[in-house]
Scaffold this motif. Structure first.
Motif, mmCIF file in Angstrom:
data_model
loop_
_atom_site.group_PDB
_atom_site.id
_atom_site.type_symbol
_atom_site.label_atom_id
_atom_site.label_comp_id
_atom_site.label_asym_id
_atom_site.label_seq_id
_atom_site.Cartn_x
_atom_site.Cartn_y
_atom_site.Cartn_z
ATOM 1 N N ALA A 4 -66.249 -14.753 -48.272
ATOM 2 C CA ALA A 4 -67.399 -15.639 -48.116
ATOM 3 C C ALA A 4 -68.098 -15.954 -49.422
ATOM 4 O O ALA A 4 -68.578 -17.075 -49.620
ATOM 5 N N ASN A 15 -77.091 -16.190 -48.873
ATOM 6 C CA ASN A 15 -77.041 -17.604 -49.201
ATOM 7 C C ASN A 15 -78.213 -17.943 -50.109
ATOM 8 O O ASN A 15 -79.152 -18.609 -49.713
ATOM 9 N N GLN A 24 -68.973 -19.657 -39.965
ATOM 10 C CA GLN A 24 -69.530 -20.993 -40.145
ATOM 11 C C GLN A 24 -68.627 -21.835 -41.026
ATOM 12 O O GLN A 24 -68.394 -23.021 -40.757
ATOM 13 N N ARG A 25 -68.086 -21.218 -42.096
ATOM 14 C CA ARG A 25 -67.256 -21.967 -43.029
ATOM 15 C C ARG A 25 -65.872 -22.251 -42.467
ATOM 16 O O ARG A 25 -65.272 -23.282 -42.797
ATOM 17 N N THR A 26 -65.329 -21.355 -41.666
ATOM 18 C CA THR A 26 -63.960 -21.511 -41.179
ATOM 19 C C THR A 26 -63.856 -22.151 -39.799
ATOM 20 O O THR A 26 -62.866 -22.810 -39.498
ATOM 21 N N LEU A 46 -71.415 -16.047 -41.832
ATOM 22 C CA LEU A 46 -71.223 -17.093 -42.831
ATOM 23 C C LEU A 46 -69.748 -17.512 -42.878
ATOM 24 O O LEU A 46 -69.431 -18.695 -42.954
ATOM 25 N N TRP A 47 -68.858 -16.537 -42.781
ATOM 26 C CA TRP A 47 -67.426 -16.812 -42.786
ATOM 27 C C TRP A 47 -67.036 -17.658 -41.569
ATOM 28 O O TRP A 47 -66.259 -18.609 -41.684
#
Length: 214
Positions: free
Chosen positions: A87, A11, A157-159, A154-155
């Motif tokens: 991601a 990130n 967190q986003r989904t 991270l994936w």
């Protein structure tokens, strides 16, 4: 426990008002990052330590399987390449694949090119973790990374809205807990220090405003 190096490294959040890197600069930085990570893994391996993230899993498996740590690092990372694409995009995924190939190559070369006869776990934890952190930092500054569990966090967190940092901490703790079955408890304690050393480098220098290239 500090933030995971993998979560931090994928990130970048870099300002885009500097001079862009040339392709040759990107290639050189990726080579340097791979060399430093391979060297750091060799130091941790010589002291019988593990660490957080996919590097910790590779080190843990290396005590059970007679393969170079960097090769195991890449093999274990294969399923995570798809998550890297989801991601961070295809460009990041292909660079991550190149990084993993480089780590496997340099780790194999290190295994046959030099031998660390003895390493005190305190020194290996701090120095090895620091070297790995600098390698990850070099990669992150050139839009590349090591992949691994950080991509999955991270994936998620986003989904699903799961906090990436907390999820990664849970994963790292699980890796360190699993290492009790393979290495001595005192080595696990030193291993936690190595994870902190990696994160310390990224927390100190991988921040917006500290770098103007991209």
């Amino acid at each position: 426990m500090p933030a995971s190096p993998e979560t931090t490294a994928i990130n970048p959040a870099l300002p885009h008002n500097g001079v862009p890197h040339s392709r040759s600069e990107d290639v050189y930085a990726i080579i340097v990052g791979c060399v430093m990570i391979a060297l750091g893994l060799a130091m941790l391996r010589a002291a019988g330590l593990v660490t957080g993230g996919i590097a910790g899993v590779a080190l843990l498996v290396s005590y059970l399987v007679p393969l170079p740590t960097g090769v195991l690092f890449t093999l274990i990372n294969i399923p995570f390449f798809l998550f890297a694409r989801a991601a961070m995009g295809s460009r990041f995924m292909w660079r991550t694949i190149a990084v993993n190939g480089g780590i496997a190559l340099f780790s194999t070369m290190a295994r046959y090119g030099f031998r660390i006869v003895e390493a005190h776990p305190a020194f290996a934890a701090v120095a090895g973790g620091t070297v790995i952190g600098m390698g990850i930092l070099a990669l992150a500054r050139h839009d590349a990374g090591v992949g691994g569990t950080g991509v999955v966090t991270l994936w998620l967190q986003r989904t699903r809205g799961w906090n990436a940092g907390r999820t990664q901490i849970a994963i790292d703790l699980a890796i360190l807990a699993a290492s009790f079955a393979v290495v001595a408890p005192v080595q696990v304690a030193w291993s936690a220090l190595s994870a902190a050393a990696i994160s310390g480098i990224l927390i100190a220098w991988h921040r917006p405003g500290r770098y103007t290239g991209y």
